[in-house]
Each structure stands twice: as structure tokens, then as C-alpha cells.
Motif scaffolding. Structure first.
Motif, PDB file in Angstrom:
ATOM      1  N   ILE A 185       8.574  20.407  46.874  1.00  0.00           N
ATOM      2  CA  ILE A 185       9.728  20.544  46.193  1.00  0.00           C
ATOM      3  C   ILE A 185       9.598  21.397  44.814  1.00  0.00           C
ATOM      4  O   ILE A 185       8.419  21.571  44.381  1.00  0.00           O
ATOM      5  CB  ILE A 185       9.967  18.976  45.057  1.00  0.00           C
ATOM      6  N   ASP A 186      10.371  22.177  44.546  1.00  0.00           N
ATOM      7  CA  ASP A 186      10.077  23.699  43.674  1.00  0.00           C
ATOM      8  C   ASP A 186      11.369  22.711  42.296  1.00  0.00           C
ATOM      9  O   ASP A 186      11.995  23.395  42.631  1.00  0.00           O
ATOM     10  CB  ASP A 186      10.487  24.920  44.808  1.00  0.00           C
ATOM     11  N   CYS A 187      10.168  23.079  41.480  1.00  0.00           N
ATOM     12  CA  CYS A 187      10.384  22.563  40.366  1.00  0.00           C
ATOM     13  C   CYS A 187      10.401  23.956  39.515  1.00  0.00           C
ATOM     14  O   CYS A 187      10.787  24.091  38.436  1.00  0.00           O
ATOM     15  CB  CYS A 187       9.886  21.308  39.646  1.00  0.00           C
ATOM     16  N   SER A 188      10.343  24.885  39.675  1.00  0.00           N
ATOM     17  CA  SER A 188       9.768  26.187  38.298  1.00  0.00           C
ATOM     18  C   SER A 188      11.061  27.170  38.494  1.00  0.00           C
ATOM     19  O   SER A 188      11.257  27.441  37.735  1.00  0.00           O
ATOM     20  CB  SER A 188       8.532  27.328  39.446  1.00  0.00           C
ATOM     21  N   GLY A 189      11.474  27.394  39.839  1.00  0.00           N
ATOM     22  CA  GLY A 189      12.874  28.172  39.830  1.00  0.00           C
ATOM     23  C   GLY A 189      12.401  29.972  40.760  1.00  0.00           C
ATOM     24  O   GLY A 189      12.467  30.604  40.298  1.00  0.00           O
ATOM     25  N   SER A 190      10.857  30.204  40.324  1.00  0.00           N
ATOM     26  CA  SER A 190      10.230  31.235  40.469  1.00  0.00           C
ATOM     27  C   SER A 190      10.238  31.526  42.391  1.00  0.00           C
ATOM     28  O   SER A 190      10.337  30.612  43.193  1.00  0.00           O
ATOM     29  CB  SER A 190       8.853  30.902  40.025  1.00  0.00           C
ATOM     30  N   PRO A 191      10.783  33.620  42.295  1.00  0.00           N
ATOM     31  CA  PRO A 191      10.546  32.909  43.606  1.00  0.00           C
ATOM     32  C   PRO A 191       9.074  33.274  44.584  1.00  0.00           C
ATOM     33  O   PRO A 191       9.244  32.768  45.433  1.00  0.00           O
ATOM     34  CB  PRO A 191      10.871  34.680  43.601  1.00  0.00           C
ATOM     35  N   ALA A 192       7.761  33.014  44.395  1.00  0.00           N
ATOM     36  CA  ALA A 192       7.208  33.282  44.333  1.00  0.00           C
ATOM     37  C   ALA A 192       6.002  32.002  44.758  1.00  0.00           C
ATOM     38  O   ALA A 192       5.923  31.585  45.619  1.00  0.00           O
ATOM     39  CB  ALA A 192       6.085  33.965  44.095  1.00  0.00           C
ATOM     40  N   ALA A 193       6.795  31.052  43.317  1.00  0.00           N
ATOM     41  CA  ALA A 193       6.274  29.048  43.496  1.00  0.00           C
ATOM     42  C   ALA A 193       7.952  28.773  44.974  1.00  0.00           C
ATOM     43  O   ALA A 193       7.068  27.799  45.764  1.00  0.00           O
ATOM     44  CB  ALA A 193       6.865  28.603  42.651  1.00  0.00           C
ATOM     45  N   ARG A 194       8.503  29.360  44.944  1.00  0.00           N
ATOM     46  CA  ARG A 194       9.388  28.128  46.223  1.00  0.00           C
ATOM     47  C   ARG A 194       9.108  28.953  47.529  1.00  0.00           C
ATOM     48  O   ARG A 194       8.629  28.355  48.419  1.00  0.00           O
ATOM     49  CB  ARG A 194      10.743  29.304  46.415  1.00  0.00           C
ATOM     50  N   HIS A 195       8.295  30.273  47.885  1.00  0.00           N
ATOM     51  CA  HIS A 195       8.666  30.987  48.480  1.00  0.00           C
ATOM     52  C   HIS A 195       6.576  30.267  48.502  1.00  0.00           C
ATOM     53  O   HIS A 195       6.454  29.649  50.814  1.00  0.00           O
ATOM     54  CB  HIS A 195       7.967  32.649  48.542  1.00  0.00           C
ATOM     55  N   LEU A 196       5.914  29.873  47.668  1.00  0.00           N
ATOM     56  CA  LEU A 196       5.011  28.822  48.419  1.00  0.00           C
ATOM     57  C   LEU A 196       5.056  27.655  48.740  1.00  0.00           C
ATOM     58  O   LEU A 196       4.130  26.418  49.534  1.00  0.00           O
ATOM     59  CB  LEU A 196       3.670  29.141  47.298  1.00  0.00           C
ATOM     60  N   ALA A 197       6.270  27.309  47.887  1.00  0.00           N
ATOM     61  CA  ALA A 197       7.382  25.306  48.817  1.00  0.00           C
ATOM     62  C   ALA A 197       6.959  25.589  50.324  1.00  0.00           C
ATOM     63  O   ALA A 197       6.216  24.490  51.170  1.00  0.00           O
ATOM     64  CB  ALA A 197       7.868  25.160  47.928  1.00  0.00           C
ATOM     65  N   LEU A 198       7.398  26.546  50.452  1.00  0.00           N
ATOM     66  CA  LEU A 198       7.997  26.557  51.907  1.00  0.00           C
ATOM     67  C   LEU A 198       6.809  27.364  52.778  1.00  0.00           C
ATOM     68  O   LEU A 198       6.570  25.933  53.935  1.00  0.00           O
ATOM     69  CB  LEU A 198       8.999  27.950  52.194  1.00  0.00           C
ATOM     70  N   VAL A 242      14.826  22.487  43.391  1.00  0.00           N
ATOM     71  CA  VAL A 242      15.634  22.139  42.314  1.00  0.00           C
ATOM     72  C   VAL A 242      15.755  23.119  41.272  1.00  0.00           C
ATOM     73  O   VAL A 242      16.610  22.897  40.079  1.00  0.00           O
ATOM     74  CB  VAL A 242      14.845  20.217  41.356  1.00  0.00           C
ATOM     75  N   GLY A 243      14.845  24.103  41.193  1.00  0.00           N
ATOM     76  CA  GLY A 243      14.537  24.886  40.582  1.00  0.00           C
ATOM     77  C   GLY A 243      15.235  25.668  39.622  1.00  0.00           C
ATOM     78  O   GLY A 243      16.059  26.220  41.072  1.00  0.00           O
ATOM     79  N   GLU A 244      16.144  26.275  38.671  1.00  0.00           N
ATOM     80  CA  GLU A 244      16.779  27.369  38.725  1.00  0.00           C
ATOM     81  C   GLU A 244      16.660  28.619  38.513  1.00  0.00           C
ATOM     82  O   GLU A 244      15.531  28.908  37.839  1.00  0.00           O
ATOM     83  CB  GLU A 244      18.096  26.765  37.438  1.00  0.00           C
ATOM     84  N   GLY A 245      17.993  29.308  39.007  1.00  0.00           N
ATOM     85  CA  GLY A 245      17.366  31.204  38.567  1.00  0.00           C
ATOM     86  C   GLY A 245      16.559  31.683  39.982  1.00  0.00           C
ATOM     87  O   GLY A 245      15.864  31.062  40.839  1.00  0.00           O
ATOM     88  N   ASN A 246      16.968  32.599  39.811  1.00  0.00           N
ATOM     89  CA  ASN A 246      16.202  33.688  40.416  1.00  0.00           C
ATOM     90  C   ASN A 246      16.875  33.967  42.241  1.00  0.00           C
ATOM     91  O   ASN A 246      17.243  32.950  42.437  1.00  0.00           O
ATOM     92  CB  ASN A 246      14.635  33.739  40.134  1.00  0.00           C
ATOM     93  N   THR A 247      15.449  34.061  42.490  1.00  0.00           N
ATOM     94  CA  THR A 247      16.142  34.935  44.076  1.00  0.00           C
ATOM     95  C   THR A 247      15.152  33.987  45.076  1.00  0.00           C
ATOM     96  O   THR A 247      13.917  34.352  44.561  1.00  0.00           O
ATOM     97  CB  THR A 247      16.629  35.670  44.891  1.00  0.00           C
ATOM     98  N   ILE A 248      15.546  33.755  45.995  1.00  0.00           N
ATOM     99  CA  ILE A 248      13.758  34.456  47.282  1.00  0.00           C
ATOM    100  C   ILE A 248      14.088  34.705  48.329  1.00  0.00           C
ATOM    101  O   ILE A 248      15.802  34.711  48.692  1.00  0.00           O
ATOM    102  CB  ILE A 248      13.835  32.257  47.056  1.00  0.00           C
ATOM    103  N   ASN A 249      13.251  35.624  49.519  1.00  0.00           N
ATOM    104  CA  ASN A 249      13.268  36.297  50.093  1.00  0.00           C
ATOM    105  C   ASN A 249      12.282  36.089  51.302  1.00  0.00           C
ATOM    106  O   ASN A 249      11.542  36.203  51.014  1.00  0.00           O
ATOM    107  CB  ASN A 249      13.524  37.799  49.599  1.00  0.00           C
TER     108      ASN A 249
END
Length: 345
Positions: free
Chosen positions: A241-254, A266-273
Motif C-alpha cells: 500500500i502506497d501512502c506517500s504519493g511519491s512516484p519512486a515510492a509507488r514504483h517500489l510498492a509495485l 492511496v497517496g494523493e498527487g504526482n504520477t507514476i511511470n
């Protein structure tokens, strides 16, 4: 009464307001606790996004309110003066599909108004609320507990239900701010066998461990994924579960999610690639988005918090009076603390 406005550019403004009178189906709530959400910092305190559901309309701030009903208006059907209540922080149209299912957060009617964003919120002596947005606060929970349920804990409870966390699961939480701490505490209460938190802030990681929101912590750097794999015998986590909204953290969660696992954002804002085939499709991962929660699920959560003897206020690192709101926002904005709460008890 005194109320707090957020003009943007990291400013806090105090202003005197008349005490409102409850109309039909409304209640006047004496504020006891009103916590600060990361969304307040991101979208109002630093700047005004000015559009969509996050448009701030220069109202009294604070969308995580909890207090005691002082007065009820005509037509109220359930609550009375003296009742302790959490306020679900969005008032919707009441007649669309989402509202009828308790998800006023997703109401798209022009009548939708969030407390602290488009209508007066909890950073004041009193709040005028619709009775149908009130949730009973049991005596076993404090007003600070209730304020934290109003958004943060409710939000992650919804997300963890969406991915069906249970005793089968190891859980990875990226972003150990207040929402991440809530995620860890609730995941453990729901049966998760092992919870690991990741963040760039060692202060937040340390506090998360101190309040037992996680079993282990990992500093987010270029070796983080290696350490996460070592912690799970190279399998990864059944749930992330990503609670940061950070692209790097979202990638790490995956990256940290086990094959056939579930990942929720669930973290708001930003994008992910990311490489969809490599990271998602070929690893058979199910990815979810989850936005706040429903009235029904908040009532369910409140009941379970009592049963679990779990108090959200353990995540509070700083408490301020209403007069100290300016300092409260400075601390929250620094991003190194636990939950920051304005307390009027």
C-alpha cells in the motif's frame, strides 16, 4: 468564535465568526479535536489548487473534525445535544449512487461540499454539520481518536478492505507519515503476519517503530528493494500500500509486491511511470486505487477499534491549541512528525 483560514503561501490567518445556528437536519458541534491532513498541506496550505473536489473556497479549514453536539436543528432524527460525534468530512447531494452507498467523497453533484474545503471545517470553536454526516463516537475512544478516524484511518481501512488483508498476508507500506502509520496499525489488527514500512525520513521510520505501526523498517534508497526481497525470502509481499504519493515510492510498492499479489494506491498527487508488462501484467499483480471511505465503513471501523483496543491517537506526535494553529501547520509541513492535532478539550 475564532476560526482558522489558509490563504496559501504557507500562511495561517485567524478570524472571528458568529456562532452558526443549526438549520433543518443540522447540528452545531462544539469542536474537541481537529487534526491536520497531508492533503491540507499539499493543496491548501502551500497553494490553492482552485479546481475540482480540492478547490478551497476560503472557508474555515480542517477536514478531520470531532466533537460534541451542542445544539440540534429541527428535523434531526438520531443525534441529540451531548452526543459525541465524528464528522465524515464530505456532505454530498444525498441522492446519487455514491451518496446512497455512503461514498459522499465520490459525489459529483455541484451540491457536494467538503468540510474545510468548500464549507466551514473543524479549526474553530464550533462547526455546523449535517446530521447525516455524523458518526457516533463511543466512550471508549477519545476525541483525538475520532478526529483521526474522520479521514486518515478511515481512508486506509477502506484500502485494506479493498485488498482483503488477512492473516495470509505480509504487508509493505511505502510512506510512513500519519496515513502510513495508520495503514500499518490497521493491517496488523486485521491479521497481517508481518508489516514493513519504507520512508526517506528516518525520524518517521523511528516513530513508526516506536508506536508499533510496523514490525520492521527500511530506509528508501537504491538498496531498498534488495532489503525487502531479503526480508521475504525473495517472494515479496502479498499486499503493498502506497501512502506517500511519491512516484519512486509507488514504483517500489509495485516492485515489492509478490507475484499474484495486490497493490493499492492511496497517496494523493504526482504520477507514476513503469513498464506495465514487466512490473504488472507478467507478475499477475492486481492494482487498486482507493479514495477515502464510506459512512458505513467508518461506523464499522469505529466498532472494530473498540474491539481491538486500538487508539489512533498513538500516532499523534504533536498537539496544539487552536491559538497555536500557525505552529501546528509548520510542524505538519516539515514532514518529519507523526500526526499533528489541534485539540480544544
Amino acid at each position: 468564535m475564532k476560526g482558522v483560514l489558509l490563504p496559501g503561501q504557507r500562511q495561517v490567518k485567524f478570524k472571528e465568526f458568529p456562532v452558526p445556528e443549526p438549520g433543518h437536519g443540522q447540528v452545531l458541534v462544539k469542536m474537541k479535536a481537529s487534526s491536520i491532513c497531508g492533503s491540507d498541506i499539499r493543496a491548501i496550505y502551500r497553494e490553492h489548487l482552485g479546481k475540482g473536489p480540492e478547490a478551497y473556497q476560503n472557508v474555515i479549514a480542517g477536514h478531520e473534525p470531532c466533537g460534541q453536539i451542542e445544539k440540534v436543528g429541527p428535523g434531526c432524527k438520531r443525534f441529540k445535544a451531548g452526543d459525541r460525534v465524528i464528522i465524515y468530512h464530505i456532505s454530498g447531494c444525498g441522492v446519487c449512487w455514491d451518496c446512497r452507498h455512503g461514498y459522499m467523497i465520490s459525489c459529483t453533484s455541484p451540491l457536494r461540499a467538503a468540510y474545510g474545503w468548500q464549507r466551514d471545517g473543524g479549526h474553530a470553536d464550533y462547526l455546523l454539520a449535517e446530521e447525516n454526516t455524523c458518526v457516533a463516537l463511543p466512550d471508549a475512544l477519545s476525541f483525538v481518536d475520532g478526529a483521526l478516524v474522520a479521514c486518515g484511518f478511515g481512508t486506509v481501512y477502506e484500502a485494506l478492505q479493498r485488498v482483503d488483508v488477512s492473516g495470509r498476508d505480509k504487508v509493505l507500506v511505502t510512506g510512513m507519515g500519519p496515513v502510513g502509520m495508520a495503514a500499518g496499525l490497521l493491517a496488523k489488527a486485521m491479521g497481517a503476519t508481518y508489516v514493513v514500512g519504507v520512508d526517506i525520513s528516518e525520524a518517521r521510520l523511528s516513530f513508526s517503530k516506536e508506536v508499533q505501526a510496523v514490525d520492521d523498517i527500511v530506509v528508501s534508497d537504491d538498496q531498498a528493494i534488495k532489503r525487502l526481497h531479503e526480508m521475504t525470502d525473495s517472494h515479496g509481499f502479498e499486499v503493498s500500500i502506497d501512502c506517500s504519493g511519491s512516484p519512486a515510492a509507488r514504483h517500489l510498492a509495485l516492485e515489492g509486491t509478490r507475484r499474484w499479489g495486490r497493490c493499492v494506491m492511496v497517496g494523493e498527487g504526482n504520477t507514476i511511470n513503469f513498464d506495465v508488462s514487466h512490473l504488472l501484467i507478467h507478475r499477475q499483480i492486481t492494482m487498486y486505487g482507493s479514495w477515502v471511505t464510506s459512512l458505513g465503513h467508518i461506523e464499522d471501523l469505529v466498532e472494530r477499534l473498540v474491539r481491538w483496543n486500538l487508539h489512533p491517537e498513538v500516532t499523534v506526535s504533536h498537539r496544539f491549541t487552536l491559538d497555536q494553529a500557525e505552529e501546528a501547520y509548520r510542524v505538519a509541513d516539515a514532514g518529519q512528525s507523526g500526526k499533528v492535532c489541534i485539540v480544544m478539550e
